[in-house]
Design a protein around this motif. Structure first.
Motif, PDB file in Angstrom:
ATOM      1  N   VAL A  35     -11.947  26.391  30.176  1.00 17.63           N
ATOM      2  CA  VAL A  35     -12.394  26.838  28.658  1.00 17.63           C
ATOM      3  C   VAL A  35     -11.178  26.112  27.967  1.00 17.63           C
ATOM      4  N   ILE A  36     -11.368  25.334  27.238  1.00 19.28           N
ATOM      5  CA  ILE A  36     -10.069  24.936  26.505  1.00 19.28           C
ATOM      6  C   ILE A  36     -10.619  24.745  24.797  1.00 19.28           C
ATOM      7  N   ASN A  37      -9.578  25.441  24.220  1.00 15.01           N
ATOM      8  CA  ASN A  37      -9.724  25.243  22.711  1.00 15.01           C
ATOM      9  C   ASN A  37      -8.441  24.378  22.315  1.00 15.01           C
ATOM     10  N   GLY A  38      -9.137  23.527  21.843  1.00 20.01           N
ATOM     11  CA  GLY A  38      -8.321  22.078  21.563  1.00 20.01           C
ATOM     12  C   GLY A  38      -7.525  22.352  20.143  1.00 20.01           C
ATOM     13  N   GLY A  39      -6.558  21.445  19.937  1.00 21.57           N
ATOM     14  CA  GLY A  39      -5.951  21.258  18.790  1.00 21.57           C
ATOM     15  C   GLY A  39      -4.513  21.812  18.677  1.00 21.57           C
ATOM     16  N   ARG A  40      -4.170  22.519  19.943  1.00 20.05           N
ATOM     17  CA  ARG A  40      -2.689  22.946  19.799  1.00 20.05           C
ATOM     18  C   ARG A  40      -1.870  21.859  20.302  1.00 20.05           C
ATOM     19  N   LYS A  41      -0.653  21.683  19.610  1.00 24.22           N
ATOM     20  CA  LYS A  41       0.311  20.964  20.146  1.00 24.22           C
ATOM     21  C   LYS A  41       1.251  21.284  21.254  1.00 24.22           C
ATOM     22  N   LEU A  42       1.378  20.642  22.550  1.00 20.99           N
ATOM     23  CA  LEU A  42       1.980  21.207  23.467  1.00 20.99           C
ATOM     24  C   LEU A  42       3.592  20.962  23.318  1.00 20.99           C
ATOM     25  N   THR A  45      -1.393  15.223  22.034  1.00 17.82           N
ATOM     26  CA  THR A  45      -1.458  16.315  21.067  1.00 17.82           C
ATOM     27  C   THR A  45      -0.329  16.352  20.069  1.00 17.82           C
ATOM     28  N   ARG A  46       0.146  15.486  19.912  1.00 20.89           N
ATOM     29  CA  ARG A  46       1.259  15.336  19.238  1.00 20.89           C
ATOM     30  C   ARG A  46       2.432  16.368  19.013  1.00 20.89           C
ATOM     31  N   GLU A  89       1.593  27.105  29.852  1.00 20.73           N
ATOM     32  CA  GLU A  89       3.039  27.456  29.492  1.00 20.73           C
ATOM     33  C   GLU A  89       3.487  26.548  28.255  1.00 20.73           C
ATOM     34  N   LEU A  90       2.771  25.528  28.262  1.00 29.64           N
ATOM     35  CA  LEU A  90       3.483  24.360  27.146  1.00 29.64           C
ATOM     36  C   LEU A  90       2.591  24.834  25.765  1.00 29.64           C
ATOM     37  N   GLY A  91       1.793  25.974  26.070  1.00 29.47           N
ATOM     38  CA  GLY A  91       1.273  26.404  24.803  1.00 29.47           C
ATOM     39  C   GLY A  91      -0.179  25.774  24.502  1.00 29.47           C
ATOM     40  N   ALA A  92      -0.838  25.149  25.559  1.00 27.93           N
ATOM     41  CA  ALA A  92      -2.485  25.092  25.395  1.00 27.93           C
ATOM     42  C   ALA A  92      -3.069  26.297  25.544  1.00 27.93           C
TER      43      ALA A  92
END
Ligand code: EPU
Length: 423
Positions: A8-15, A250-251, A413-416
Protein backbone atom coordinates in the motif's frame (compact mmCIF):
# COMPACT_ATOMS: atom_id res chain seq x y z
CA UNK A 1 -0.03 -21.67 4.74
CA UNK A 2 1.54 -19.13 2.42
CA UNK A 3 -0.07 -15.73 2.86
CA UNK A 4 -0.08 -13.37 -0.08
CA UNK A 5 0.98 -9.83 0.57
CA UNK A 6 0.36 -6.53 -1.14
CA UNK A 7 1.90 -3.09 -0.99
CA UNK A 8 0.00 0.00 0.00
CA UNK A 9 1.67 3.18 -1.19
CA UNK A 10 0.52 6.71 -0.49
CA UNK A 11 2.20 8.66 -3.25
CA UNK A 12 3.54 12.15 -3.45
CA UNK A 13 6.49 12.05 -1.08
CA UNK A 14 9.94 13.13 -2.24
CA UNK A 15 12.47 10.41 -1.47
CA UNK A 16 15.52 11.69 0.36
CA UNK A 17 18.61 10.09 1.83
CA UNK A 18 21.16 7.37 1.16
CA UNK A 19 20.71 3.81 0.03
CA UNK A 20 23.30 1.06 -0.09
CA UNK A 21 23.14 -1.28 -3.06
CA UNK A 22 23.31 -5.08 -2.74
CA UNK A 23 25.31 -7.49 -4.85
CA UNK A 24 24.05 -8.04 -8.38
CA UNK A 25 21.28 -10.58 -8.85
CA UNK A 26 22.42 -11.55 -12.30
CA UNK A 27 26.04 -11.99 -11.19
CA UNK A 28 25.07 -13.84 -8.00
CA UNK A 29 23.04 -16.49 -9.80
CA UNK A 30 25.99 -17.18 -12.10
CA UNK A 31 28.54 -17.31 -9.25
CA UNK A 32 26.45 -19.68 -7.12
CA UNK A 33 26.14 -22.06 -10.08
CA UNK A 34 29.86 -21.63 -10.80
CA UNK A 35 30.67 -22.89 -7.29
CA UNK A 36 29.78 -26.36 -8.65
CA UNK A 37 33.03 -26.24 -10.65
CA UNK A 38 35.14 -25.64 -7.55
CA UNK A 39 36.70 -28.30 -5.32
CA UNK A 40 36.93 -26.99 -1.77
CA UNK A 41 35.15 -24.25 0.05
CA UNK A 42 34.44 -20.88 -1.53
CA UNK A 43 33.10 -17.96 0.39
CA UNK A 44 30.84 -15.54 -1.47
CA UNK A 45 30.21 -12.14 0.10
CA UNK A 46 27.75 -9.42 -0.83
CA UNK A 47 25.30 -12.08 -1.99
CA UNK A 48 21.79 -10.64 -2.28
CA UNK A 49 19.09 -12.42 -0.22
CA UNK A 50 16.57 -12.88 -3.00
CA UNK A 51 14.42 -15.83 -3.98
CA UNK A 52 16.42 -16.78 -7.07
CA UNK A 53 19.65 -17.05 -5.07
CA UNK A 54 17.97 -19.01 -2.24
CA UNK A 55 16.53 -21.52 -4.72
CA UNK A 56 19.95 -22.09 -6.28
CA UNK A 57 21.63 -22.53 -2.88
CA UNK A 58 18.99 -25.13 -1.90
CA UNK A 59 19.63 -26.89 -5.19
CA UNK A 60 23.38 -27.08 -4.56
CA UNK A 61 22.63 -28.82 -1.25
CA UNK A 62 20.32 -31.23 -3.04
CA UNK A 63 23.15 -32.04 -5.47
CA UNK A 64 25.50 -32.93 -2.61
CA UNK A 65 27.08 -29.54 -1.90
CA UNK A 66 27.42 -28.06 1.58
CA UNK A 67 26.11 -24.54 2.07
CA UNK A 68 26.68 -22.56 5.27
CA UNK A 69 25.30 -19.12 5.94
CA UNK A 70 28.09 -17.16 7.60
CA UNK A 71 26.30 -13.86 7.93
CA UNK A 72 23.53 -11.83 6.41
CA UNK A 73 25.06 -11.68 2.93
CA UNK A 74 27.88 -14.22 3.13
CA UNK A 75 27.76 -17.92 2.35
CA UNK A 76 30.30 -20.67 2.22
CA UNK A 77 29.76 -23.27 -0.50
CA UNK A 78 31.60 -26.56 -0.78
CA UNK A 79 30.76 -28.62 -3.85
CA UNK A 80 33.64 -31.09 -3.50
CA UNK A 81 31.20 -33.97 -3.00
CA UNK A 82 28.69 -33.17 -5.75
CA UNK A 83 27.12 -36.55 -6.42
CA UNK A 84 24.08 -35.89 -8.61
CA UNK A 85 23.62 -34.34 -12.00
CA UNK A 86 19.84 -34.05 -11.97
CA UNK A 87 18.42 -30.76 -10.69
CA UNK A 88 14.67 -30.42 -10.51
CA UNK A 89 13.66 -29.37 -7.01
CA UNK A 90 12.76 -26.25 -5.10
CA UNK A 91 10.97 -24.04 -7.61
CA UNK A 92 13.92 -24.20 -9.98
CA UNK A 93 11.51 -24.08 -12.90
CA UNK A 94 10.34 -20.61 -11.83
CA UNK A 95 13.67 -18.95 -12.52
CA UNK A 96 15.71 -18.32 -15.64
CA UNK A 97 19.21 -18.72 -14.26
CA UNK A 98 18.56 -22.37 -13.33
CA UNK A 99 20.00 -23.11 -16.75
CA UNK A 100 23.46 -22.15 -15.49
CA UNK A 101 23.35 -25.48 -13.69
CA UNK A 102 23.57 -27.10 -17.13
CA UNK A 103 26.90 -25.44 -17.97
CA UNK A 104 28.29 -25.95 -14.47
CA UNK A 105 27.25 -29.62 -14.11
CA UNK A 106 28.35 -30.40 -17.63
CA UNK A 107 31.74 -28.85 -16.89
CA UNK A 108 32.18 -30.64 -13.57
CA UNK A 109 30.48 -34.04 -14.07
CA UNK A 110 30.09 -34.15 -17.88
CA UNK A 111 26.39 -34.74 -17.39
CA UNK A 112 23.47 -32.45 -16.60
CA UNK A 113 19.73 -32.90 -16.38
CA UNK A 114 18.03 -29.69 -15.30
CA UNK A 115 14.35 -28.86 -15.21
CA UNK A 116 13.41 -26.41 -17.95
CA UNK A 117 13.90 -22.76 -16.88
CA UNK A 118 11.09 -20.29 -16.27
CA UNK A 119 11.69 -16.65 -15.41
CA UNK A 120 9.98 -13.50 -16.60
CA UNK A 121 7.64 -13.79 -19.55
CA UNK A 122 8.93 -11.49 -22.28
CA UNK A 123 7.73 -13.60 -25.22
CA UNK A 124 9.86 -16.39 -26.67
CA UNK A 125 13.20 -16.86 -24.90
CA UNK A 126 15.04 -19.38 -27.07
CA UNK A 127 18.16 -21.24 -25.89
CA UNK A 128 19.57 -22.14 -29.28
CA UNK A 129 22.86 -20.31 -28.60
CA UNK A 130 23.40 -22.30 -25.38
CA UNK A 131 22.81 -25.48 -27.41
CA UNK A 132 25.18 -24.31 -30.14
CA UNK A 133 27.92 -23.66 -27.60
CA UNK A 134 27.56 -26.93 -25.69
CA UNK A 135 27.44 -28.97 -28.90
CA UNK A 136 30.52 -27.20 -30.25
CA UNK A 137 32.35 -28.31 -27.09
CA UNK A 138 31.38 -31.90 -27.91
CA UNK A 139 28.26 -32.41 -25.78
CA UNK A 140 24.91 -33.82 -26.79
CA UNK A 141 22.04 -31.48 -25.92
CA UNK A 142 18.29 -32.02 -25.71
CA UNK A 143 15.48 -29.90 -24.37
CA UNK A 144 12.49 -32.26 -24.22
CA UNK A 145 10.10 -33.62 -21.62
CA UNK A 146 10.49 -30.57 -19.41
CA UNK A 147 14.24 -31.05 -18.94
CA UNK A 148 17.45 -29.81 -20.50
CA UNK A 149 19.87 -32.68 -20.82
CA UNK A 150 23.52 -32.32 -21.80
CA UNK A 151 26.20 -35.00 -21.78
CA UNK A 152 29.75 -35.42 -23.00
CA UNK A 153 32.56 -37.92 -22.61
CA UNK A 154 35.03 -35.06 -22.92
CA UNK A 155 34.59 -31.37 -23.53
CA UNK A 156 37.06 -30.01 -26.06
CA UNK A 157 37.77 -26.31 -26.48
CA UNK A 158 36.92 -24.72 -29.80
CA UNK A 159 35.91 -21.46 -31.44
CA UNK A 160 32.25 -20.52 -30.94
CA UNK A 161 30.55 -17.59 -32.64
CA UNK A 162 27.26 -16.52 -31.03
CA UNK A 163 24.73 -15.56 -33.70
CA UNK A 164 22.93 -13.46 -31.12
CA UNK A 165 24.51 -11.59 -28.22
CA UNK A 166 23.26 -13.44 -25.15
CA UNK A 167 24.14 -12.95 -21.50
CA UNK A 168 22.83 -16.41 -20.63
CA UNK A 169 24.59 -18.27 -23.43
CA UNK A 170 27.89 -16.46 -22.80
CA UNK A 171 27.80 -17.37 -19.09
CA UNK A 172 26.62 -20.93 -19.64
CA UNK A 173 29.26 -21.77 -22.23
CA UNK A 174 31.97 -20.09 -20.11
CA UNK A 175 30.97 -22.38 -17.25
CA UNK A 176 31.18 -25.49 -19.42
CA UNK A 177 34.47 -24.47 -21.07
CA UNK A 178 36.38 -23.64 -17.88
CA UNK A 179 37.36 -27.27 -17.24
CA UNK A 180 37.36 -28.36 -20.92
CA UNK A 181 40.48 -29.58 -22.72
CA UNK A 182 42.25 -26.81 -24.61
CA UNK A 183 41.24 -23.33 -25.66
CA UNK A 184 37.68 -22.09 -26.20
CA UNK A 185 37.19 -18.76 -27.94
CA UNK A 186 33.77 -17.14 -27.58
CA UNK A 187 33.04 -14.55 -30.26
CA UNK A 188 30.24 -11.99 -30.20
CA UNK A 189 30.03 -12.58 -26.45
CA UNK A 190 27.94 -10.43 -24.12
CA UNK A 191 29.91 -7.73 -22.23
CA UNK A 192 27.77 -7.08 -19.13
CA UNK A 193 29.49 -6.46 -15.77
CA UNK A 194 28.14 -9.81 -14.55
CA UNK A 195 30.14 -11.59 -17.28
CA UNK A 196 33.30 -9.86 -16.02
CA UNK A 197 32.36 -10.76 -12.46
CA UNK A 198 31.98 -14.43 -13.33
CA UNK A 199 35.36 -14.44 -15.10
CA UNK A 200 37.00 -12.76 -12.08
CA UNK A 201 35.44 -15.34 -9.75
CA UNK A 202 36.53 -18.31 -11.88
CA UNK A 203 40.04 -16.89 -12.37
CA UNK A 204 40.40 -16.42 -8.61
CA UNK A 205 39.64 -20.14 -8.23
CA UNK A 206 42.29 -21.06 -10.83
CA UNK A 207 40.60 -20.68 -14.23
CA UNK A 208 42.35 -19.05 -17.19
CA UNK A 209 39.85 -16.66 -18.79
CA UNK A 210 40.83 -13.54 -20.70
CA UNK A 211 38.83 -10.88 -22.49
CA UNK A 212 35.64 -10.85 -20.38
CA UNK A 213 34.00 -7.46 -20.86
CA UNK A 214 34.93 -7.48 -24.56
CA UNK A 215 33.16 -9.41 -27.29
CA UNK A 216 35.92 -12.03 -27.55
CA UNK A 217 36.52 -14.22 -24.51
CA UNK A 218 39.35 -16.76 -24.44
CA UNK A 219 39.06 -19.63 -22.00
CA UNK A 220 42.03 -21.96 -21.64
CA UNK A 221 40.69 -25.08 -19.93
CA UNK A 222 42.31 -26.00 -16.62
CA UNK A 223 42.23 -29.34 -14.80
CA UNK A 224 40.49 -28.14 -11.70
CA UNK A 225 39.36 -25.13 -9.72
CA UNK A 226 40.28 -24.94 -6.05
CA UNK A 227 38.49 -23.18 -3.23
CA UNK A 228 39.88 -21.61 -0.08
CA UNK A 229 39.12 -18.12 -1.36
CA UNK A 230 36.62 -15.35 -0.72
CA UNK A 231 34.87 -13.42 -3.47
CA UNK A 232 32.57 -10.41 -3.27
CA UNK A 233 29.72 -10.02 -5.79
CA UNK A 234 29.76 -6.91 -8.01
CA UNK A 235 27.14 -4.23 -7.09
CA UNK A 236 23.76 -4.50 -8.76
CA UNK A 237 23.57 -1.88 -11.52
CA UNK A 238 19.85 -2.48 -11.98
CA UNK A 239 19.00 -1.98 -8.31
CA UNK A 240 21.16 1.17 -8.37
CA UNK A 241 19.44 2.43 -11.51
CA UNK A 242 16.02 1.78 -10.02
CA UNK A 243 16.81 4.10 -7.08
CA UNK A 244 18.34 6.73 -9.39
CA UNK A 245 15.12 6.81 -11.40
CA UNK A 246 13.11 6.91 -8.15
CA UNK A 247 14.90 10.16 -7.25
CA UNK A 248 13.99 11.71 -10.60
CA UNK A 249 10.38 10.48 -10.41
CA UNK A 250 9.67 11.76 -6.92
CA UNK A 251 11.83 14.90 -7.32
CA UNK A 252 13.79 13.81 -4.32
CA UNK A 253 17.52 13.48 -3.65
CA UNK A 254 19.02 10.01 -3.32
CA UNK A 255 22.65 9.03 -2.86
CA UNK A 256 23.12 5.53 -4.19
CA UNK A 257 26.15 3.98 -2.45
CA UNK A 258 28.39 0.93 -2.97
CA UNK A 259 28.16 1.02 -6.74
CA UNK A 260 30.47 1.26 -9.73
CA UNK A 261 29.40 4.56 -11.32
CA UNK A 262 30.87 3.58 -14.70
CA UNK A 263 28.25 0.79 -14.94
CA UNK A 264 25.54 3.45 -14.70
CA UNK A 265 26.79 5.58 -17.61
CA UNK A 266 23.95 4.88 -20.07
CA UNK A 267 21.37 5.80 -17.42
CA UNK A 268 23.26 8.83 -16.11
CA UNK A 269 23.46 10.25 -19.63
CA UNK A 270 19.74 9.59 -20.27
CA UNK A 271 18.65 11.14 -16.98
CA UNK A 272 20.74 14.22 -17.78
CA UNK A 273 19.09 14.38 -21.20
CA UNK A 274 15.67 14.69 -19.55
CA UNK A 275 16.87 17.92 -17.93
CA UNK A 276 15.10 16.85 -14.74
CA UNK A 277 18.04 16.09 -12.50
CA UNK A 278 21.46 17.13 -11.34
CA UNK A 279 23.86 14.27 -10.82
CA UNK A 280 27.04 14.08 -8.78
CA UNK A 281 29.38 11.12 -9.10
CA UNK A 282 32.04 9.90 -6.67
CA UNK A 283 34.26 6.82 -6.67
CA UNK A 284 31.55 4.50 -5.43
CA UNK A 285 28.39 6.57 -5.28
CA UNK A 286 26.05 8.68 -7.37
CA UNK A 287 23.70 11.35 -6.04
CA UNK A 288 20.64 12.13 -8.13
CA UNK A 289 18.66 15.25 -7.32
CA UNK A 290 15.31 15.60 -9.05
CA UNK A 291 14.77 19.29 -9.80
CA UNK A 292 11.92 19.54 -12.25
CA UNK A 293 9.55 17.65 -14.51
CA UNK A 294 11.50 15.63 -17.07
CA UNK A 295 11.41 16.37 -20.78
CA UNK A 296 10.48 13.43 -22.98
CA UNK A 297 13.44 11.55 -24.53
CA UNK A 298 14.11 8.59 -26.79
CA UNK A 299 15.39 5.44 -25.10
CA UNK A 300 16.49 2.31 -26.89
CA UNK A 301 17.48 -0.72 -24.88
CA UNK A 302 20.58 -2.53 -26.07
CA UNK A 303 23.21 -4.95 -24.86
CA UNK A 304 25.78 -3.48 -22.43
CA UNK A 305 27.13 -0.79 -22.61
CA UNK A 306 23.80 0.27 -24.12
CA UNK A 307 20.77 1.18 -22.03
CA UNK A 308 19.76 -1.95 -20.06
CA UNK A 309 16.47 -3.65 -20.83
CA UNK A 310 16.16 -4.31 -17.09
CA UNK A 311 15.72 -0.55 -16.54
CA UNK A 312 13.24 -0.14 -19.40
CA UNK A 313 10.03 -0.39 -17.31
CA UNK A 314 11.38 2.05 -14.69
CA UNK A 315 12.27 4.52 -17.46
CA UNK A 316 8.80 4.20 -18.97
CA UNK A 317 7.39 5.12 -15.54
CA UNK A 318 9.52 8.27 -15.59
CA UNK A 319 8.53 9.21 -19.13
CA UNK A 320 4.87 8.64 -18.24
CA UNK A 321 5.00 11.94 -16.31
CA UNK A 322 7.37 13.77 -18.67
CA UNK A 323 6.63 16.80 -20.77
CA UNK A 324 6.04 15.81 -24.40
CA UNK A 325 6.08 12.51 -26.25
CA UNK A 326 8.77 10.00 -25.32
CA UNK A 327 9.68 6.87 -27.22
CA UNK A 328 11.06 3.68 -25.77
CA UNK A 329 12.30 0.99 -28.14
CA UNK A 330 12.89 -2.43 -26.60
CA UNK A 331 15.93 -3.79 -28.39
CA UNK A 332 16.37 -7.07 -26.52
CA UNK A 333 13.07 -8.87 -25.92
CA UNK A 334 10.00 -9.34 -28.15
CA UNK A 335 7.37 -8.65 -25.56
CA UNK A 336 8.52 -6.62 -22.57
CA UNK A 337 5.73 -4.05 -22.40
CA UNK A 338 3.02 -6.22 -20.84
CA UNK A 339 3.02 -4.12 -17.66
CA UNK A 340 1.97 -1.01 -19.62
CA UNK A 341 -1.71 -1.94 -19.13
CA UNK A 342 -1.22 -1.37 -15.41
CA UNK A 343 0.27 2.08 -16.00
CA UNK A 344 -2.74 2.93 -18.17
CA UNK A 345 -4.92 2.24 -15.15
CA UNK A 346 -2.94 4.91 -13.33
CA UNK A 347 -3.76 7.43 -16.03
CA UNK A 348 -0.63 7.08 -18.16
CA UNK A 349 -0.99 7.59 -21.91
CA UNK A 350 1.09 4.97 -23.64
CA UNK A 351 0.61 3.23 -26.97
CA UNK A 352 2.60 0.09 -27.61
CA UNK A 353 3.35 -0.86 -31.20
CA UNK A 354 5.40 -4.04 -31.33
CA UNK A 355 8.71 -3.31 -29.62
CA UNK A 356 8.05 0.44 -29.33
CA UNK A 357 6.18 2.35 -26.65
CA UNK A 358 4.99 5.85 -27.50
CA UNK A 359 4.47 7.74 -24.28
CA UNK A 360 2.55 10.98 -24.06
CA UNK A 361 3.51 12.43 -20.70
CA UNK A 362 0.73 13.34 -18.28
CA UNK A 363 1.13 15.85 -15.47
CA UNK A 364 0.35 13.26 -12.82
CA UNK A 365 -0.46 9.59 -12.31
CA UNK A 366 -3.39 8.52 -10.14
CA UNK A 367 -3.06 5.85 -7.45
CA UNK A 368 -4.78 2.56 -8.38
CA UNK A 369 -4.76 -1.17 -7.61
CA UNK A 370 -2.19 -2.75 -9.94
CA UNK A 371 -0.59 -6.14 -10.52
CA UNK A 372 3.06 -6.86 -11.13
CA UNK A 373 3.74 -9.45 -13.81
CA UNK A 374 7.50 -9.62 -13.78
CA UNK A 375 10.43 -8.50 -11.67
CA UNK A 376 11.36 -5.12 -13.15
CA UNK A 377 7.73 -4.32 -13.93
CA UNK A 378 7.08 -4.75 -10.21
CA UNK A 379 9.77 -2.16 -9.44
CA UNK A 380 8.51 0.25 -12.06
CA UNK A 381 4.90 0.04 -10.84
CA UNK A 382 6.05 0.71 -7.29
CA UNK A 383 7.99 3.77 -8.47
CA UNK A 384 4.89 4.98 -10.31
CA UNK A 385 2.86 4.53 -7.12
CA UNK A 386 5.40 6.63 -5.21
CA UNK A 387 5.01 9.48 -7.69
CA UNK A 388 1.22 9.16 -8.08
CA UNK A 389 -1.50 11.13 -6.36
CA UNK A 390 -3.42 9.01 -3.86
CA UNK A 391 -3.12 5.38 -2.87
CA UNK A 392 -1.68 2.60 -5.02
CA UNK A 393 -1.96 -1.05 -4.13
CA UNK A 394 0.54 -3.40 -5.75
CA UNK A 395 -0.22 -7.14 -5.93
CA UNK A 396 1.92 -10.15 -6.94
CA UNK A 397 4.94 -9.22 -4.84
CA UNK A 398 6.57 -12.61 -5.39
CA UNK A 399 8.01 -11.13 -8.59
CA UNK A 400 9.69 -8.33 -6.65
CA UNK A 401 11.19 -10.76 -4.13
CA UNK A 402 12.93 -12.67 -6.92
CA UNK A 403 15.35 -9.83 -7.50
CA UNK A 404 15.27 -6.95 -5.00
CA UNK A 405 16.37 -7.51 -1.41
CA UNK A 406 14.67 -5.27 1.16
CA UNK A 407 13.29 -2.95 -1.52
CA UNK A 408 10.25 -1.82 0.44
CA UNK A 409 12.25 -1.18 3.60
CA UNK A 410 14.84 0.82 1.66
CA UNK A 411 12.10 2.98 0.14
CA UNK A 412 10.52 3.51 3.56
CA UNK A 413 13.91 4.59 4.94
CA UNK A 414 14.10 7.14 2.12
CA UNK A 415 10.79 8.57 3.31
CA UNK A 416 8.25 6.71 1.19
CA UNK A 417 4.83 6.07 2.70
CA UNK A 418 4.79 2.38 1.83
CA UNK A 419 3.62 -0.71 3.73
CA UNK A 420 3.66 -4.39 2.98
CA UNK A 421 0.57 -6.06 4.43
CA UNK A 422 -1.36 -9.31 4.11
CA UNK A 423 -3.85 -9.33 1.28
N1 EPU B 1 18.42 -15.31 -27.24
C1 EPU B 1 18.36 -16.16 -28.32
N2 EPU B 1 18.95 -17.39 -28.20
C2 EPU B 1 19.58 -17.79 -27.09
C3 EPU B 1 19.64 -16.92 -25.96
C4 EPU B 1 19.05 -15.68 -26.08
O1 EPU B 1 17.79 -15.84 -29.37
O2 EPU B 1 20.08 -18.93 -27.05
C5 EPU B 1 17.80 -13.99 -27.35
C6 EPU B 1 16.72 -13.72 -26.31
O3 EPU B 1 15.47 -14.23 -26.71
C7 EPU B 1 16.74 -12.23 -26.20
C8 EPU B 1 18.22 -11.89 -26.39
O4 EPU B 1 18.79 -13.03 -27.04
O5 EPU B 1 16.01 -11.68 -27.25
C9 EPU B 1 19.00 -11.62 -25.13
O6 EPU B 1 18.80 -12.66 -24.20
P1 EPU B 1 19.88 -13.02 -23.09
O7 EPU B 1 20.27 -14.44 -23.28
O8 EPU B 1 20.96 -11.99 -23.11
O9 EPU B 1 19.04 -12.87 -21.78
P2 EPU B 1 18.94 -13.89 -20.58
O10 EPU B 1 20.27 -14.50 -20.32
O11 EPU B 1 17.75 -14.74 -20.76
C10 EPU B 1 19.69 -12.11 -18.81
C11 EPU B 1 19.16 -11.61 -17.49
C12 EPU B 1 17.91 -10.78 -17.73
C13 EPU B 1 18.27 -9.63 -18.68
C14 EPU B 1 18.91 -10.16 -19.97
C15 EPU B 1 19.42 -9.07 -20.88
C16 EPU B 1 19.84 -13.26 -15.92
C17 EPU B 1 19.48 -14.39 -15.03
N3 EPU B 1 18.87 -12.73 -16.63
O12 EPU B 1 18.63 -12.89 -19.38
O13 EPU B 1 17.55 -10.25 -16.48
O14 EPU B 1 17.09 -8.94 -19.02
O15 EPU B 1 20.03 -11.00 -19.63
O16 EPU B 1 20.35 -8.27 -20.24
O17 EPU B 1 20.99 -12.84 -15.95
C18 EPU B 1 16.12 -9.33 -14.90
O18 EPU B 1 17.07 -9.28 -14.13
O19 EPU B 1 15.01 -8.77 -14.65
C19 EPU B 1 16.25 -10.04 -16.16
C20 EPU B 1 15.21 -10.37 -16.90
Amino acid sequence: MITKEKLVINGGRKLKGEVSIHGSKNAAVALVAAAILVEGKVIIENLPKITDVCILLDTLEDLGGVVEHLGHDTVSIDCTEINKSKADKNDLNKMRASYYLVGALLGRTHSAEVIFPGGCNFGARPIDQHKKGFEALGATFAAVGGYITAKARRLIGTQIYFDKISVGATINVMLAATLADGMTVLENAAREPHIVDLANFLNMMGADIKGAGTSVIRIRGVEKLSGGKTYSVVPDMIEAGTFMIAAALTRGTITVRNIIPEHMESLTVKLNETGAVSIEEGDDYITVKGNRRPKAVLVQTLEYPGFPTDLQPQMVSLLAIAEGQGTVIEGIFDNRFQYVDQLLQMGAQIRVEGRTALITGVSKLIGSPIRAMDLRAAASLILSGLAAEGTTMVYNLEYLDRGYEGFVQKLAELGADIKRIEE
